[in-house]
Scaffold this active site. Structure first.
Site, PDB file in Angstrom:
ATOM      1  N   GLY A  21     -63.194 -24.281  35.611  1.00  0.00           N
ATOM      2  CA  GLY A  21     -62.158 -25.282  35.783  1.00  0.00           C
ATOM      3  C   GLY A  21     -60.905 -24.670  36.392  1.00  0.00           C
ATOM      4  N   GLN A  79     -64.650 -32.193  38.101  1.00  0.00           N
ATOM      5  CA  GLN A  79     -65.717 -31.283  38.537  1.00  0.00           C
ATOM      6  C   GLN A  79     -66.875 -32.001  39.218  1.00  0.00           C
ATOM      7  OE1 GLN A  79     -67.237 -29.110  35.178  1.00  0.00           O
ATOM      8  NE2 GLN A  79     -67.168 -30.866  33.821  1.00  0.00           N
ATOM      9  N   HIS A 120     -75.745 -25.761  29.144  1.00  0.00           N
ATOM     10  CA  HIS A 120     -74.462 -25.112  29.450  1.00  0.00           C
ATOM     11  C   HIS A 120     -73.479 -25.322  28.290  1.00  0.00           C
ATOM     12  CE1 HIS A 120     -70.947 -23.774  31.459  1.00  0.00           C
ATOM     13  NE2 HIS A 120     -70.726 -24.792  32.283  1.00  0.00           N
ATOM     14  N   SER A 142     -75.700 -29.518  35.047  1.00  0.00           N
ATOM     15  CA  SER A 142     -75.955 -28.755  33.820  1.00  0.00           C
ATOM     16  C   SER A 142     -75.984 -29.712  32.631  1.00  0.00           C
ATOM     17  CB  SER A 142     -74.869 -27.707  33.616  1.00  0.00           C
ATOM     18  OG  SER A 142     -73.584 -28.315  33.611  1.00  0.00           O
ATOM     19  N   ARG A 169     -87.403 -29.282  30.666  1.00  0.00           N
ATOM     20  CA  ARG A 169     -88.302 -30.433  30.830  1.00  0.00           C
ATOM     21  C   ARG A 169     -89.466 -30.031  31.736  1.00  0.00           C
ATOM     22  NH1 ARG A 169     -83.218 -32.936  31.028  1.00  0.00           N
ATOM     23  NH2 ARG A 169     -83.165 -32.981  33.298  1.00  0.00           N
ATOM     24  N   CYS A 219     -65.330 -22.616  31.916  1.00  0.00           N
ATOM     25  CA  CYS A 219     -66.765 -22.304  31.795  1.00  0.00           C
ATOM     26  C   CYS A 219     -67.053 -20.807  31.786  1.00  0.00           C
ATOM     27  CB  CYS A 219     -67.551 -22.949  32.930  1.00  0.00           C
ATOM     28  SG  CYS A 219     -67.461 -24.736  32.891  1.00  0.00           S
ATOM     29  N   CYS A 260     -68.631 -20.749  38.306  1.00  0.00           N
ATOM     30  CA  CYS A 260     -67.455 -21.548  38.639  1.00  0.00           C
ATOM     31  C   CYS A 260     -66.760 -21.957  37.351  1.00  0.00           C
ATOM     32  CB  CYS A 260     -67.843 -22.763  39.462  1.00  0.00           C
ATOM     33  SG  CYS A 260     -69.104 -23.812  38.717  1.00  0.00           S
TER      34      CYS A 260
END
Length: 385
Positions: A373, A153, A341, A240, A213, A93, A371
């Site tokens: 992986g 995750q 994301h 996300s 939203r 990420c 963060c």
């Protein structure tokens, strides 16, 4: 005469709007999505693409349409000279935040004079885990080291919620606030300058992030089913969003910027990494931030804005609990829960938003961390120039 110390400055930062899964950007090839922001950078700065030494590009699912060094393909699709190179980076990420770190290191070491850092992910066209093709990416020894547990995750996010004592209501309230902040930012035009609108195949123009939203409540979020643990807290509403998008930053040295007539926005002050437990996976932003502060000599109170990627709501909440930062300075324009994301593009998206926010509000120091992986995290401190 002594040569001036080399530094790394950001002179422009631009992004596409973030598209929802199978939304507005899903009809556009990720190479062309990348080429779009490269073109916008050149147009906005007036820099001759021939002067760019490299394009360092984050991308996580390097499979199908995102393989064969998407960075180089994007350069060529943008119509830039064949002399401009491109390299693709995978730190999960944080891939495009790492691209900024590599670009900064190249500038400071003298390997680059002008460089683009950024990234892309089209999660509609190249779904998560496409690259593994159903194969085990870990191998026996790694899995044996962690008791045969396959890192996940979502399970990691549940472990964080448990360890930090975060309730379902707390994570849902945080998520609702992310949407509210992002909606306010949209309404006040805070994203307008950083977005390069995209003309879609049907001729319509997408210029707004699709994931935000409005009018949600803690009650409506509370009705969503948990995904990873029956009595857990993680739902689609406090995670996300799966998204499409790209972002890019033009970087150079202060000296070269003056030579080219460019005005820097921010300097890369400090860039660090941290590794932590890969099973809980998502806690490394905490030690990464601590390391960045220690190395920079700055206190947390001197930082005026924080971008902590909202992979799942417990991640920024645990970070906030341990770091004691000002909650009002955290993700002031919303985060990935509301905006989305697009994995390989997220680091550059966060940094684009951070750079514009710092400039718009005269904030001297900003910090970004996310963060990744494998239990890793990048942390970057920027200083307004």
């Amino acid at each position: 005469m002594e040569k001036p110390m080399r530094d790394a400055v950001i002179v422009e930062a631009v992004r596409t709007p973030v598209g929802k899964r199978n939304g507005g950007l899903s009809g556009i090839h990720p190479v062309e999505l990348s080429a779009h922001v490269l073109g916008a950078l050149a147009e906005r700065t007036g820099v001759d693409p021939a002067a760019i030494d490299d394009v360092v590009w984050g991308c996580v699912s390097q499979a199908a349409e995102q393989t064969f060094d998407i960075a180089r393909n994007a350069v060529l699709a943008a119509g830039w000279p064949e002399t401009v190179t491109g390299v693709t980076v995978d730190r999960q990420c944080g891939s495009s935040q790492q691209s900024v770190h590599f670009a900064a290191a190249g500038l400071i070491s003298g390997q680059y004079d002008v460089v683009v850092a950024g990234g892309v992910e089209s999660m509609s066209r190249v779904p998560m885990f496409s690259a593994t093709q159903g194969k085990d990416p870990y191998g026996e020894k790694l899995l044996a080291r962690f008791g045969g547990v396959m890192p996940n995750q979502g399970t990691g996010a549940e472990m964080i919620a448990e360890r930090w004592g975060l309730s379902r209501t707390q994570v849902d309230e945080y998520s609702l606030a992310s949407h509210e902040k992002a909606a306010a930012a949209q309404d006040e035009g805070r994203f307008t300058a950083q977005i390069a609108p995209v003309t879609l195949p049907d001729g319509t123009v997408l210029d707004t992030d699709e994931g935000v939203r409005r009018g949600g409540t803690v009650e409506t979020l509370g009705n969503l089913k948990t995904v990873f643990k029956e009595d857990g807290v993680i739902t689609a509403g406090n995670s996300s969003q799966i998204s499409d998008g790209s972002a890019a930053l033009l970087m150079t040295t202060s000296e070269k910027a003056a030579e080219l007539g460019l005005t820097p926005i921010a300097r890369v002050h400090t860039a660090v990494l941290a590794g932590a437990d890969p099973v809980i996976m998502l806690t490394a932003p905490i030690p990464a931030t601590q390391k960045a502060l220690a190395r920079s000599g700055l206190s947390i109170d001197q930082i005026g804005a924080f971008e902590v990627n909202e992979a799942f709501a417990p991640v920024p909440l645990a970070w906030l609990a341990d770091l004691g930062a000002d909650a009002k300075a955290l993700n002031p324009n919303g985060g990935a829960i509301a905006l989305g994301h697009p994995l390989g593009g997220s680091g550059a998206r966060l940094m684009t938003t951070l750079v514009h926010h710092m400039r718009d509000n005269g904030i001297r120091y900003g910090l970004q961390t996310m963060c990744e992986g494998g239990g890793q995290a990048n942390a970057t401190i920027l200083e307004l120039v």
